[in-house]
Design a protein around this motif. Structure first.
Motif, PDB file in Angstrom:
ATOM      1  N   PRO A 127      20.900 -47.095 -40.854  1.00  0.00           N
ATOM      2  CA  PRO A 127      22.158 -46.473 -40.388  1.00  0.00           C
ATOM      3  C   PRO A 127      23.091 -47.429 -39.652  1.00  0.00           C
ATOM      4  CG  PRO A 127      20.264 -45.083 -39.869  1.00  0.00           C
ATOM      5  CD  PRO A 127      19.716 -46.399 -40.334  1.00  0.00           C
TER       6      PRO A 127
ATOM      7  N   GLN B 220      17.977 -40.830 -36.915  1.00  0.00           N
ATOM      8  CA  GLN B 220      18.341 -40.608 -38.316  1.00  0.00           C
ATOM      9  C   GLN B 220      17.150 -40.812 -39.244  1.00  0.00           C
ATOM     10  OE1 GLN B 220      22.031 -41.970 -39.926  1.00  0.00           O
ATOM     11  NE2 GLN B 220      23.037 -42.136 -37.930  1.00  0.00           N
TER      12      GLN B 220
ATOM     13  N   ILE C 111      16.467 -37.220 -41.040  1.00  0.00           N
ATOM     14  CA  ILE C 111      17.176 -37.091 -42.325  1.00  0.00           C
ATOM     15  C   ILE C 111      16.172 -37.262 -43.461  1.00  0.00           C
ATOM     16  CG2 ILE C 111      18.989 -38.023 -43.812  1.00  0.00           C
ATOM     17  CD1 ILE C 111      20.466 -38.954 -41.340  1.00  0.00           C
TER      18      ILE C 111
ATOM     19  N   PRO D  13      22.624 -42.720 -45.013  1.00  0.00           N
ATOM     20  CA  PRO D  13      22.639 -42.488 -43.556  1.00  0.00           C
ATOM     21  C   PRO D  13      24.054 -42.216 -43.063  1.00  0.00           C
ATOM     22  CG  PRO D  13      22.437 -44.830 -44.012  1.00  0.00           C
ATOM     23  CD  PRO D  13      22.396 -44.142 -45.348  1.00  0.00           C
ATOM     24  N   ASP D  14      24.150 -41.792 -41.812  1.00  0.00           N
ATOM     25  CA  ASP D  14      25.449 -41.540 -41.182  1.00  0.00           C
ATOM     26  C   ASP D  14      25.918 -42.835 -40.519  1.00  0.00           C
ATOM     27  OD1 ASP D  14      27.679 -40.632 -39.923  1.00  0.00           O
ATOM     28  OD2 ASP D  14      26.680 -39.107 -38.696  1.00  0.00           O
TER      29      ASP D  14
END
Length: 714
Positions: free
Chosen positions: A269, A607, A611, A621-622
């Motif tokens: 991420p 994450q 996730i 990912p963000d």
């Protein structure tokens, strides 16, 4: 005093023409970089090649990889631009407040008088009123701040424009990728050098319309230009540094150490934030930093020259000597760049670092000849430099050649020393890598020892340059020695910017799933880039040391301090407190990085843990969340260190007087140089030791695979 060979009219033509040449050359380099397309379509995918490039790996899709490169480039560019715009909004508020403070502080010295006053140097003549000096100093401060901001922003734009193009050219070969990265760095170098020179020259010409023959008042007002540039550089360096290191630590600790995934893996991420950090810290921050040094050294030399026989004789040509040195430097760097991009072609990985070192040597040799020509043409054969508390010093023009030359060659020595202590081609870094066999503790010990040892030669080089320059031409000699070190600024910045561009190129290659051959080439460029980044920091530190001493000289000259006597209690207290300030500043910035990195590590862990499908690569990912964490942390944490640097001299000078302030500045200068060189080289050595270990681990894995293959065949 004898007249100069150059006329004032010719000087007024040569300086802007040199700046325009630098701008045009930068645009040409940008055009050549832009010919590498990152768009769609088969023609752009292969960049003019009839056959597909590097399609030998199973499952590899060249068109998809190119599309991913464009997508990743846009994400990095948007993240970097978003951070800089937000940072500049904060800086805009600071600059507005500080501009008002400068105006009120300088105006109050003369009671905000609008009457012309008798000049100190010559009471029979009239000099500009205090209110005018305050106003023009404020305008110069704003000009310097804006130019520094523009320099950092332009550097970031060209770096994010060229990173994916470097990756795509690496499909053809390491030489093609090197040229794109170096040309992009040249765009930044020449634009910064040319913009800094032309804005300073125009400001001088416009200010002269009001000041007339009051050269002392004019150049004291122009000194605000250097203050504006260095103020933006301070916050840009601190903010960008916190951003990039927080992202780097967060990405590596969780991704590489905990999750055992490769560096720059798209599943991480923090990988976009890490690549954004290279641009806002090592590109925009370094650009603003070196511009600040250039502006300050130029202004310091101009101030000292105005109170010498140059100012008394109203010799515009001789007073423009610092600007002519910078002008000659642009032309020299242009010739040097052609050597790198057109005359010597990189054909293998082993030629990358020698090519970059060759740039330093060529630019230094050519600049030495240019300095001799400028000294002969732009200076009178004999002139005097005023020295506070002593008789004026009679100086021959050939002495300034050695002053400028000493700074120039000290810069080369610092560059080569930095390269020796940070490149994995030499024993110091290999010793650090070897120390990792017994754990992190021995690695830390060896790394710190390397950094401390690497201080010796640069400090001796700076000391020799200072002693020689001061002996020959007092404080003016030191000011032009700093200019000498920065005279090849365009080449130095090109070499420095090449590093983060190559680093980004390697990250994009990994994230886009490029073939192994491409990643090998970008890793080689990146390894050389780590060394060039350290060389760039070495130049910045060395020039900052000389510039700081030159500004210190300008301060004691104007304050009328003949001697800084460290035996006296006030001066000694200032000295020891000043020596402490770089440690305080470093503690604040390191803790800020630690806090930001902690938040980044927690977010990356979150994450990975929450996730589904992230480790498998089925879900993205963000990235934006991690970018926001680094942005918010860096902007919040850059204020206290900046305030420490800006406010301490004002408080000490106001409460304890100029003598204590002189001791404080001297202590901070001596201590800061040592810490800066040591920390910079330790970091560069650790980074390249990591690369050295990774390369040998890959080579070992390939060897084991080959042995097993032979065993199966048997």
């Amino acid at each position: 005093m004898a007249a100069t060979l150059l006329s004032a009219l010719l000087v007024e033509i040569l300086i802007p023409v040199a700046a325009l040449i630098g701008m045009v050359f930068a645009l040409i380099q940008w055009f050549l970089v832009s010919r590498v397309s990152v768009g769609g379509g088969q023609a752009s995918i292969n960049n003019g090649y009839d056959q597909s490039l590097l399609d030998d790996e199973e499952g590899y899709d060249d068109a998809e990889a190119v599309a991913l490169c464009a997508e990743i480039q846009n994400a990095i560019s948007e993240g970097a631009e978003s951070f800089l715009i937000t940072e500049y909004q904060y800086l805009g508020i600071f600059m507005a407040v500080f501009s008002v403070f400068i105006f009120l502080f300088l105006g109050s010295v003369g009671g905000f008088s609008t009457k012309w006053v008798s000049c100190k140097a010559n009471p029979s003549e009239l000099c500009a009123p205090p209110l005018a000096n305050a106003l023009f100093s404020t305008v110069a401060f704003i000009l310097g701040a804006l130019t520094s901001t523009l320099s950092g922003y332009l550097g970031m734009k060209i770096a994010t424009y060229a990173n994916a193009r470097t990756t795509l050219e690496a499909r053809k070969g390491v030489g093609e990728a090197f040229i794109v990265a170096f040309r992009a760095g040249s765009v930044m170098g020449f634009l910064l050098a040319a913009n800094g020179l032309i804005v300073l020259f125009i400001a001088i010409v416009l200010f002269k319309l009001y000041y007339g023959n009051d050269w002392t008042g004019l150049y004291e007002s122009i000194a605000g230009y250097g203050l504006g540039g260095s103020s933006v550089a301070l916050f840009g360096r601190v903010g960008g540094g916190i951003y990039t290191k927080a992202a780097d630590v967060g990405a590596d600790l969780v991704g590489k150490v905990e999750r055992n995934i490769p560096e720059d893996d798209p599943r991480n991420p923090a990988v976009i934030a890490d690549n954004v950090g290279d641009n806002v810290g090592d590109i925009a921050g370094m650009g603003a930093d070196l511009f600040g040094s250039f502006a300050e050294s130029s202004c310091a030399a101009l101030v000292v020259s105005s109170i010498s026989s140059f100012g008394a004789d109203r010799d515009f040509v001789a007073m423009s000597f610092p600007l002519l040195i910078s002008s000659a430097g642009i032309v020299v760097c242009l010739i040097t760049t052609i050597f790198a991009t057109d005359l010597f072609v990189i054909k293998s990985v082993k030629e990358i670092e020698p090519s970059l070192k060759r740039q330093l040597v060529i630019s230094t040799v050519l600049m030495t000849l240019a300095i001799a020509a400028v000294c002969y043409l732009a200076l009178p054969s004999t002139f005097t430099i005023n020295v506070v508390g002593h008789q004026p010093k009679v100086v021959k023009n050939w002495k300034l050649f050695f002053c400028v030359g000493s700074g120039l060659w000290a810069g080369l020595i610092i560059g080569y020393t930095t390269e020796y202590f940070t490149s994995n081609a030499y024993q110091p870094v290999r010793d650090v890598a070897d120390s990792c066999r017994t754990g992190a503790a021995t690695n830390v010990i060896f790394g710190l020892a390397l950094g401390y040892k690497s201080v010796i030669i640069p400090v001796l080089a700076i000391a020799v340059a200072i002693f020689l320059s001061f002996s020959l031409a007092a404080m003016y000699g030191i000011a032009v020695a700093a200019l000498g070190m920065l005279s090849t600024l365009a080449t130095g910045l090109a070499i420095d910017a090449y590093g983060p561009i190559s680093d980004n190129a390697g990250g994009i290659a990994e994230m886009a799933g490029m073939p192994h051959k491409v990643r090998e080439r970008t890793d080689a460029l990146d390894a050389a880039g780590n060394t060039t980044a350290a060389i760039g920091k070495g130049f910045a530190i060395g020039s900052a040391a000389l510039v700081s001493l030159a500004l210190f000289g300008a301060f004691v000259s104007r304050a009328g301090i003949a001697v800084v006597d460290v035996i006296q209690p006030k001066e000694f207290v200032g000295l020891i407190v000043g020596a402490m300030l770089p440690y305080w500043f470093s503690a604040m910035t390191m803790k800020s990085v630690g806090k930001a990195a902690l938040a980044m590590v927690e977010e990356v862990r979150r994450q990975f843990n929450t996730i589904p499908g992230l480790m498998e690569g089925t879900v993205k990912p963000d990235y934006k969340r991690c970018v926001k964490i680094s942005t918010d942390a860096s902007l919040r944490e850059m204020i206290p260190p900046g305030a420490l640097v800006m406010l301490t001299p004002l408080i000490v000078g106001t409460l304890f007087g100029s003598s204590t302030l002189a001791g404080l500045l001297a202590g901070a200068l001596v201590s800061g140089v040592q810490i800066a060189i040591s920390a910079s080289n330790t970091g560069g050595a650790w980074d390249n030791a990591k690369k050295y270990i990774e390369v040998h681990r890959i080579m070992l894995a390939a060897l084991v695979q080959r042995v097993l293959m032979h065993i199966r065949l048997l």
